[in-house]
Design an enzyme around this catalytic site. Structure first.
Site, short mmCIF file in Angstrom:
data_model
loop_
_atom_site.label_atom_id
_atom_site.label_comp_id
_atom_site.label_asym_id
_atom_site.label_seq_id
_atom_site.Cartn_x
_atom_site.Cartn_y
_atom_site.Cartn_z
N TYR A 124 4.52 10.33 0.13
CA TYR A 124 5.84 9.70 0.02
C TYR A 124 6.98 10.70 -0.02
CZ TYR A 124 3.40 5.33 -1.14
OH TYR A 124 2.61 4.22 -1.10
N GLU A 177 -1.34 5.94 3.04
CA GLU A 177 -0.13 5.30 2.50
C GLU A 177 1.08 6.15 2.85
OE1 GLU A 177 0.11 4.35 -1.72
OE2 GLU A 177 -1.90 3.48 -1.68
N GLU A 184 -5.86 7.83 -4.88
CA GLU A 184 -4.99 8.72 -5.65
C GLU A 184 -5.57 9.17 -6.99
OE1 GLU A 184 -1.06 7.06 -5.90
OE2 GLU A 184 -0.79 7.12 -3.75
N ASN A 213 -2.18 10.02 1.00
CA ASN A 213 -1.06 9.16 0.66
C ASN A 213 0.14 10.07 0.46
OD1 ASN A 213 -3.00 7.21 0.55
ND2 ASN A 213 -2.59 6.58 -1.55
N ARG A 258 -5.61 -2.29 4.96
CA ARG A 258 -6.19 -1.58 3.82
C ARG A 258 -5.93 -2.39 2.56
NH1 ARG A 258 -4.20 3.52 0.33
NH2 ARG A 258 -5.96 3.33 -1.09
N HIS A 282 -8.79 1.05 -6.96
CA HIS A 282 -7.33 1.26 -6.91
C HIS A 282 -6.76 0.93 -8.29
CE1 HIS A 282 -3.82 1.56 -3.89
NE2 HIS A 282 -3.29 1.60 -5.09
#
Ligand code: NAG
Ligand code: NAG
Length: 516
Positions: free
Chosen positions: A330, A397, A185, A328, A95, A140
């Site tokens: 985290y 991600e 995002e 994504n 990606r 991005h």
């Protein structure tokens, strides 16, 4: 400290008895990067200035270590090394993102930069030689400064500019790229860059610019999707989606009903802001968001809400415009109660939520915001399944920051524990997770953190013009994972400080090493 280590040991010991370790047939693994974070070559071969060039050059004090993306990992010149590393990792897909200001220096299609076009063709050809599929992000975060000067994502004209840029990319590269991501995002773009100072262009129009941005961005996304769906898909046969980021919110006390309700509100504000318009039957922004912002706006003396609702045309036009749900993820944060978060500006997206949040949860990383809470990932995925009608999901991600150590046991443990949760929700809850993307190939320009927080499989020495890359231990971990499609259980991937627990060593060994 001692307690944290002890809890860490327990968690790692459980690793050895994970219930599921094998990924389903067809599950794919990849690695991600983004153009501005790795390419460098910021002012050569026809590329123009983007908003991150502008911020890091004119306000270097806003980057933690004063670095910038001028050279970054020099991937513009060293993409062959990138591809070698990807091949060694054994990934199914890579990606990466296209730099708008490299392809279209004016931001518009009146001048197509031949060197930029050639660069991405070369990269795509090198990937094809190694049988690595490209998964390509159109945007991005590195907006051409020329378009920012016209207001950037707060300007509705951006819908046309983004559509034209998409058109060029589909036409030029669509023969080689079968998987597209429109936006990476949207929350970070709209809230962090327009509603705050956390990302370039750091407009800080809190409570206002963030919602102008989401209006434009969701419409631009939909136009790009429809263009692909109608004009390119019939011949190119690819797929296109959006990648939505999440900080998953949980109640700090699961038995506290008010906190449970507020966590749901916060998740609607964070994830639902961009997911609800696209992935629900009803479309449009989440009801609670519409309500809260309208009430706050009224109290502020405004004649109408700072969050404008989509009309019927746009509600329909945006609905259903993503072939997969790209996530994504985290970290997880907590909700402690109702009220105004101490960090909230007035007005602001955060104040509009009406809840107090805290990051005091889980294990730490090198990034203040990144707390290690693997179970939060499982809860987010289950919530996505039930909130959005069981969509097919790609994790686009997921990753962990440290200060750059080569023996990156913390990163390995993070991947292992988060991947374990993916297996749990696939097998226990039937969540349709189809693929996983680790962030990131190599240490790179981590936006306002510069190179001070490192997320890479490969260490990059930014003091050396040749930008040498050195594999960390996590490279071997991920390579074994992609080769076997099974979570590696080898002792060598466990921190020596906690290896003692699996398998249990003879007592005499313990006695020989009293320091542990
Ligand atoms: C490009 O930027 C570098 C700084 O990163 C500077 O030294 C160099 O002179 C610039 N080159 C051109 C052609 O403007
Ligand atoms: C995509 O195109 C197909 C074929 O024309 C159509 O049936 C479908 O409704 C389109 N998808 C969306 C979300 O408009």
């Amino acid at each position: 400290m001692a307690l944290t280590t002890f809890v860490g040991i327990l968690a790692l010991c459980q690793l050895g008895v994970a219930h599921y370790s094998k990924f389903p047939e067809g599950f794919t693994f990849g690695v991600a990067t983004a153009s501005h974070q790795i390419e460098g070559a910021w002012n050569v071969s026809g590329k123009s200035e983007n908003v991150w060039d502008r911020l890091s050059h004119t306000r270097p004090e806003m980057i933690a270590d004063g670095t910038n993306g001028d050279i970054a990992c020099d991937s513009y010149n060293r993409y062959r090394e990138d591809v070698e590393e990807l091949s060694y990792l054994g990934v199914d897909f890579y990606r990466f993102s296209l730099s708008w200001s490299r392809l279209l220096p004016t931001g518009r299609v009146d001048h197509i930069n031949p060197d930029g076009v050639r660069y991405y063709h070369d990269l795509l050809d090198a990937l094809a030689e190694k049988n690595i599929e490209p998964l390509v992000t159109l945007f991005h975060w590195d907006l051409p400064q020329t378009l920012q000067d016209l207001g950037g994502w707060a300007n509705p004209k951006m819908i046309d500019y983004f559509r034209d840029y998409s058109d060029l990319c589909f036409k030029e590269f669509g023969g080689k790229i079968k998987s597209w991501i429109t936006f990476n995002e949207p929350y970070e773009i709209c809230e962090d860059a327009y509603g705050d100072l956390k990302k370039a262009p750091a407009i800080d129009s809190h409570g206002v610019g963030c919602y102008l941005c989401s209006d434009t961005l969701l419409k631009a996304h939909a136009e790009s999707y429809h263009l692909y769906n109608e004009t390119y898909r019939p011949t190119q046969n690819g797929r296109i989606m959006i990648s939505i980021n999440s900080i998953w919110y949980e109640p700090s006390d699961p038995a506290n009903v008010e906190q449970v309700t507020l966590a749901e509100v916060a998740n609607q504000f964070k994830f639902g802001w961009f997911a609800h318009p696209i992935f629900t039957e009803q479309g449009g922004y989440p009801a609670v968001m519409i309500e809260n912002v309208a009430q706050q706006s009224l109290a502020e003396g405004l004649p109408k809400s700072r969050l404008e609702q989509f009309d019927d045309y746009w509600t329909q036009r945006i609905k259903g415009t993503s072939d997969f749900l790209g996530i994504n993820h985290y970290t997880t944060h907590l909700i402690t109660g109702p009220g105004v978060d101490p960090l909230a500006k007035s007005p602001s997206w955060l104040k509009d939520i009406g809840a107090v949040t805290t990051m005091e949860v889980g294990g730490d990383s090198a990034s203040e915001w990144l707390r290690v809470v693997p179970t939060g990932f499982a809860n987010l995925l289950r919530w996505c399944k039930s909130s959005y009608n069981d969509p097919p999901i790609y994790i686009t991600e997921n990753g962990f920051s440290d200060l750059g150590t080569l023996e990156d046991y913390g990163r390995i443990k993070y991947f292992n524990d988060y991947l374990t949760e993916i297996l749990n929700v696939i097998y226990e809850d039937g969540v349709k997770v189809l693929g996983y993307t680790a962030w990131t190939l190599m240490d790179n320009f981590e936006w306002r953190a510069g190179f001070s927080e490192r997320f890479g499989f490969y260490h990059v020495d930014i003091t050396d013009p040749a930008r040498p890359r050195t594999p960390k231990l996590s490279v071997e971990y991920y390579r074994q994972l992609t080769a076997t499609r099974e979570l590696p259980q080898d002792d060598r991937f466990k921190d020596p400080a906690v290896r003692l627990c699996s398998p249990p060593p003879p007592m005499s060994n313990l006695l020989l090493k009293p320091s542990i």
